[in-house]
Design an enzyme around this catalytic site. Structure first.
Site, PDB file in Angstrom:
ATOM      1  N   ASN A   2       0.803  -1.217   0.000  1.00  0.00           N
ATOM      2  CA  ASN A   2       0.000   0.000   0.000  1.00  0.00           C
ATOM      3  C   ASN A   2       0.841   1.274   0.000  1.00  0.00           C
ATOM      4  O   ASN A   2       0.361   2.341  -0.387  1.00  0.00           O
ATOM      5  CB  ASN A   2      -0.924  -0.010   1.226  1.00  0.00           C
ATOM      6  CG  ASN A   2      -1.636   1.299   1.446  1.00  0.00           C
ATOM      7  OD1 ASN A   2      -2.539   1.678   0.704  1.00  0.00           O
ATOM      8  ND2 ASN A   2      -1.218   2.027   2.483  1.00  0.00           N
ATOM      9  N   ALA A   3       2.097   1.190   0.430  1.00  0.00           N
ATOM     10  CA  ALA A   3       2.936   2.384   0.555  1.00  0.00           C
ATOM     11  C   ALA A   3       3.070   3.090  -0.791  1.00  0.00           C
ATOM     12  O   ALA A   3       3.352   2.464  -1.809  1.00  0.00           O
ATOM     13  CB  ALA A   3       4.311   2.008   1.076  1.00  0.00           C
ATOM     14  N   TYR A  45       3.024   9.104 -11.054  1.00  0.00           N
ATOM     15  CA  TYR A  45       2.151   8.342 -10.160  1.00  0.00           C
ATOM     16  C   TYR A  45       1.295   7.356 -10.957  1.00  0.00           C
ATOM     17  O   TYR A  45       1.214   6.168 -10.614  1.00  0.00           O
ATOM     18  CB  TYR A  45       1.266   9.310  -9.380  1.00  0.00           C
ATOM     19  CG  TYR A  45       0.270   8.643  -8.460  1.00  0.00           C
ATOM     20  CD1 TYR A  45       0.689   8.037  -7.283  1.00  0.00           C
ATOM     21  CD2 TYR A  45      -1.092   8.652  -8.764  1.00  0.00           C
ATOM     22  CE1 TYR A  45      -0.232   7.439  -6.425  1.00  0.00           C
ATOM     23  CE2 TYR A  45      -2.013   8.063  -7.911  1.00  0.00           C
ATOM     24  CZ  TYR A  45      -1.579   7.456  -6.744  1.00  0.00           C
ATOM     25  OH  TYR A  45      -2.488   6.862  -5.903  1.00  0.00           O
ATOM     26  N   PRO A  48      -8.583   1.923  -5.567  1.00  0.00           N
ATOM     27  CA  PRO A  48      -9.436   2.942  -4.960  1.00  0.00           C
ATOM     28  C   PRO A  48      -9.632   4.139  -5.895  1.00  0.00           C
ATOM     29  O   PRO A  48      -8.814   4.400  -6.782  1.00  0.00           O
ATOM     30  CB  PRO A  48      -8.648   3.379  -3.716  1.00  0.00           C
ATOM     31  CG  PRO A  48      -7.513   2.406  -3.576  1.00  0.00           C
ATOM     32  CD  PRO A  48      -7.256   1.886  -4.954  1.00  0.00           C
ATOM     33  N   ILE A 107     -11.032   8.536  -2.391  1.00  0.00           N
ATOM     34  CA  ILE A 107     -11.080   8.124  -0.992  1.00  0.00           C
ATOM     35  C   ILE A 107     -10.594   9.285  -0.130  1.00  0.00           C
ATOM     36  O   ILE A 107      -9.543   9.870  -0.383  1.00  0.00           O
ATOM     37  CB  ILE A 107     -10.194   6.887  -0.747  1.00  0.00           C
ATOM     38  CG1 ILE A 107     -10.535   5.766  -1.734  1.00  0.00           C
ATOM     39  CG2 ILE A 107     -10.343   6.415   0.693  1.00  0.00           C
ATOM     40  CD1 ILE A 107     -11.960   5.265  -1.663  1.00  0.00           C
TER      41      ILE A 107
END
Length: 251
Positions: free
Chosen positions: A89-90, A154, A184, A187
């Site tokens: 998740n980092a 990203y 996701p 969020i």
């Protein structure tokens, strides 16, 4: 209940989506190991989970540094036992116009988001293979599916996670290990709030207008999908991308 009684490792697990995942997996019975590069943050998050009745430990590690990842996983095995679930998740999500983006900015983003995923999964996967079962869960982003202005580095790193999921799912399918991605979108997290305060993204109310369910997502929404993928019930699910986005259809 868990797919195995081994440890669930969550990178970037001290805040936001990562913390919600750690809290949910601990509630589901996993011993949880939280990794973060911020000194003391993982330990604080783990202490909070333990106060709620879970089993958790925190470890400081920069996932882009393979040596730090190896050292952290060795400590986790010594403290809690063999690994069962790996949640990558980092991530960092900087914003720079593409034509002004430096090679250093590009490399730094990929080193954490994509190479960091490689480091965690490659270092932890032998435990899962030895057990004959286990779960690898990558946390990507809708930016990889629909693009994101001023976030080419990203989006590229998150797109790499989607491709990595497919490759690893096929390569390790016969070992009993599954590999999936949760994607996701919109969020509400502390990092999103910081960008909102800086004026780089719209308000939550404005963003909610474009989400079919009428609200932004919460960390718990992502944690629910991760909990399913970490469970026995998902043993026939691998190589999949589960989008948790409030009905925002992305093609």
């Amino acid at each position: 209940m868990s797919a195995a009684r081994g440890v669930a490792v969550i990178s970037g697990g001290a805040a936001g989506i990562g913390l919600a995942i750690a809290e949910r997996l601990a509630a589901d019975g996993f011993p949880v190991a939280i990794l973060t590069r911020t000194e003391g943050a993982a330990e604080q998050a783990a202490a909070s989970i333990e106060q709620s009745g879970g089993i958790a430990r925190g470890y400081s590690a920069d996932v882009s540094d393979r040596g730090q990842v190896d050292d952290a996983l060795a400590k986790i095995r010594a403290d809690l036992g063999p690994l069962s679930v790996l949640v990558a998740n980092a991530a960092v999500a900087p914003q720079q116009p593409f034509l002004e983006m430096t090679l250093e900015q590009w490399n730094q983003t990929l080193s954490i988001n994509l190479t960091g995923t490689f480091n965690l999964v490659q270092a932890g996967l032998p435990d899962l293979i030895e057990a004959g079962k286990g779960r690898v869960i990558l946390i990507s982003s809708s930016s990889a599916q629909r693009g994101a202005p001023r976030m080419a580095h990203y989006a590229a790193s998150k797109g790499g996670q989607l491709a990595l999921t497919k490759a690893l799912a096929v390569e390790f399918a016969r070992t009993g290990v599954t590999v999936n991605t949760v994607v996701p979108s919109s969020i509400d997290t502390p990092s999103v709030e910081k960008k909102r305060a800086a004026g780089t993204i719209p308000s939550a109310e404005d963003m909610a207008k474009y989400i079919p369910v009428g609200r932004m997502g919460r960390g718990e929404d992502i944690a629910g999908a991760v909990a399913y993928l970490a469970s026995d019930e998902s043993s026939y699910v691998t190589g999949q991308t589960i989008s948790v986005n409030g009905g925002s259809f992305i093609g």
